[in-house]
Enzyme design. Structure first.
Site, PDB file in Angstrom:
ATOM      1  CB  CYS B  33     -21.140  13.785  38.725  1.00 27.68           C
ATOM      2  SG  CYS B  33     -22.051  15.229  38.293  1.00 27.68           S
ATOM      3  CG  ASP B  35     -26.617  11.047  31.571  1.00 26.88           C
ATOM      4  OD1 ASP B  35     -25.757  10.192  31.841  1.00 26.88           O
ATOM      5  OD2 ASP B  35     -27.832  10.838  31.587  1.00 26.88           O
ATOM      6  CB  CYS B  58     -28.752   6.313  30.396  1.00 27.68           C
ATOM      7  SG  CYS B  58     -29.961   7.629  30.451  1.00 27.68           S
ATOM      8  CB  CYS B 102     -31.739  11.191  30.758  1.00 24.81           C
ATOM      9  SG  CYS B 102     -31.340  10.044  32.057  1.00 24.81           S
TER      10      CYS B 102
END
Lengths: 387, 127
Positions: B33, B35, B58, B102
């Protein structure tokens, strides 16, 4: 290779054409009157404004008094859906699961107000099924809203079949045609449409202005009350320069169809063919029933935003269905609805072509992309065998 | 959206790849789902001698992975354990608020690697 500036995000917005800007400019200066004023300053603007309505209607093949100017697609959708709901008071609405949020979230809100809503599923290409649509119609159904083409994956719905079914069951039919108007030929009068939403900035007009087509005789309740402009459906002093720009842009765009659509589709196909030649790249949406300017592919094993950022560093503007930037890890509702797994959905990129894109832009993108994909895949811990 | 330092790390990430003779490997994230980061450590006399990473994610995820490897190279295991997600973001000159999740990836993957390393050391001692 030298860095170029290549804009391939026309689905987000388009640049205003020079001719459109020039048509608008006098309405920021000498032609400043309020069209509702009785004096000459007002009358001159009223005349130009109603001429813009006539041109807009003619470009769409409808009557001038079926056109209501708004602030854009979102407002047109709200006026049509909420206006019809308000008029009916209660009942059932049918829409699709891949609508733009400007329809989907209106429907969700109407549910809170007591209306019932069916969200039709779509197949792997993003098409709704006519059988499912027809069987979801209930005695209390008064409205169906299905987008003419999807903004993310470009899938074009069979609007005329939907219209025929809606007519048979005597339910109102609205379409959000924001992505279609000016990009594909459209014959409103042959589609049994009651409402159609459009937005000027998607066809090289200005931002903040759109229109709602409402078929003559169809009654809805207004959401706003005020000075009575737009036959009381959208009161408020008119956005005169915007409407002048909308009508000019629409006239020019429609005047260039269908040749422009064919040219765009050729560029689109060239880009798609080049992209799917790269390993583990899949096309999202329908291979044929798609917007002439829409390309949406998933690059497996890498994440969309990192592709976008890399493209941006090479001067290429595209967009992503990845929701990373929205603070949620869920991919877009459209990519989920067509059944993409999370990973494939997160690797989705949309290139939306438009006026100004040429073959050399496509070739530039196709030259750049393999190295971007290689670099990010080398960085990625996800491999074919681990998925 | 990103500052120059983040873009620079994204564009020229340090220490990308695998370490075949790694003393510890750590992972964070979910393949399903979102990173995911994998980090490889080469440790000698309690000091992180070499480090590599692989990241799916990302721009912020890749930049923070790269930044983390720069921060911890040459540090002792105990010093590296003190490095937080916030330190990585700060060292990058800040990340957009929505992207802070992230940057969590990098320090968490490192902590996973160190836990694996300590486990391995413990089992070596027991043997």
């Amino acid at each position: 290779m030298n860095k170029k500036n290549v804009y391939m995000d026309h689905g987000a917005t388009t640049p205003v054409r020079q001719e459109v800007l020039e048509a608008m400019l006098p309405f920021f200066s000498e032609l400043y009157g309020n069209p509702s004023s009785l004096h000459a300053k007002g009358r001159d603007v009223r005349k130009a404004f109603e001429e813009a309505r006539r041109v807009t209607a003619a470009s769409l093949g409808v009557e001038p008094d079926e056109i209501y100017f708004t602030s854009g697609g979102t407002e047109s959708n709200n006026i049509a859906l909420r206006g019809a709901a308000k008029k009916h008071g209660s009942g059932h609405i049918i829409t699709s699961s891949i609508e733009h949020h400007a329809v989907l979230d209106v429907c969700k809100d109407l549910e809170k107000q007591g209306f019932s809503v069916t969200y039709l599923p779509v197949d792997k290409y993003g098409l709704i099924s006519m059988e499912e649509f027809e069987s979801s119609i209930k005695p209390e159904t008064f409205l169906v809203s299905i987008m003419a083409a999807n903004n993310e994956i470009g899938t074009v719905q069979p609007i005329s079949e939907i219209g025929a079914i809606a007519e048979k069951h005597k339910i109102l039919f609205h379409t959000d045609a924001v992505q279609v108007v000016g990009q594909m030929p459209l014959n409103i009068k042959e589609l049994n449409l009651d409402f159609l939403s459009l937005s000027a900035h998607k066809f090289n007009g200005p931002k903040g202005v759109g229109a709602l087509y409402k078929r003559k005789g169809v009654k809805i309740d207004p959401l706003y009350h005020g000075g009575g402009q737009e036959r009381k459906l959208r009161p408020g002093t008119e956005n005169v320069p915007g409407v002048i720009g909308l009508s000019k842009a629409l006239e020019l765009a429609v005047g260039e169809l269908p040749q422009k659509a064919e040219e765009l589709a050729k560029l689109r196909n060239r880009l798609i063919e080049g992209l799917v030649r790269i390993d583990d790249v899949v096309l999202n949406g329908h291979p044929e029933k798609r917007l002439p300017g829409n390309v949406n592919v998933s690059f497996k094993y890498i994440e969309g935003e990192s592709v976008l950022l890399s493209l941006d560093l090479h001067g290429i503007a595209a967009s992503s269905g990845s929701a990373c930037s929205s603070g949620s890890l869920d991919p877009s509702h459209v990519l989920s609805a067509i059944g993409l797994d999370h990973q494939t959905a997160h690797g989705s990129i949309r290139f939306s072509l438009g006026r100004g894109n040429a073959e050399e832009d496509i070739d530039y993108v196709l030259d750049i992309i393999p190295s971007i994909v290689d670099r990010l895949r080398q960085m990625s811990p996800i491999r074919k065998e681990s998925c | 959206m990103y500052n120059e330092k983040v873009v620079e790390h994204f564009n020229n990430p340090r220490n990308v790849g695998e370490l075949p003779d790694a003393d510890a490997i750590g992972e964070n994230g979910s393949f399903k789902c979102g990173d995911t980061m994998k980090i490889y450590l080469k440790v000698k006399d309690g000091i992180i001698e070499d480090v590599r990473f692989q990241t799916y994610g990302c721009g912020a995820a890749i930049a923070s992975s790269s930044m983390l490897t720069e921060i911890i190279k040459g540090k002792t295991i105990d010093e590296a354990l003190q490095v937080s997600n916030q330190d990585v973001a700060d060292e990058l000159g800040g990340l957009p608020p929505l992207k802070l999740h992230c940057s969590n990836l990098a320090a968490d993957a490192l902590h996973d690697a160190i836990a694996n390393y300590k486990k391995k050391q413990g089992s070596v001692v027991k043997d």
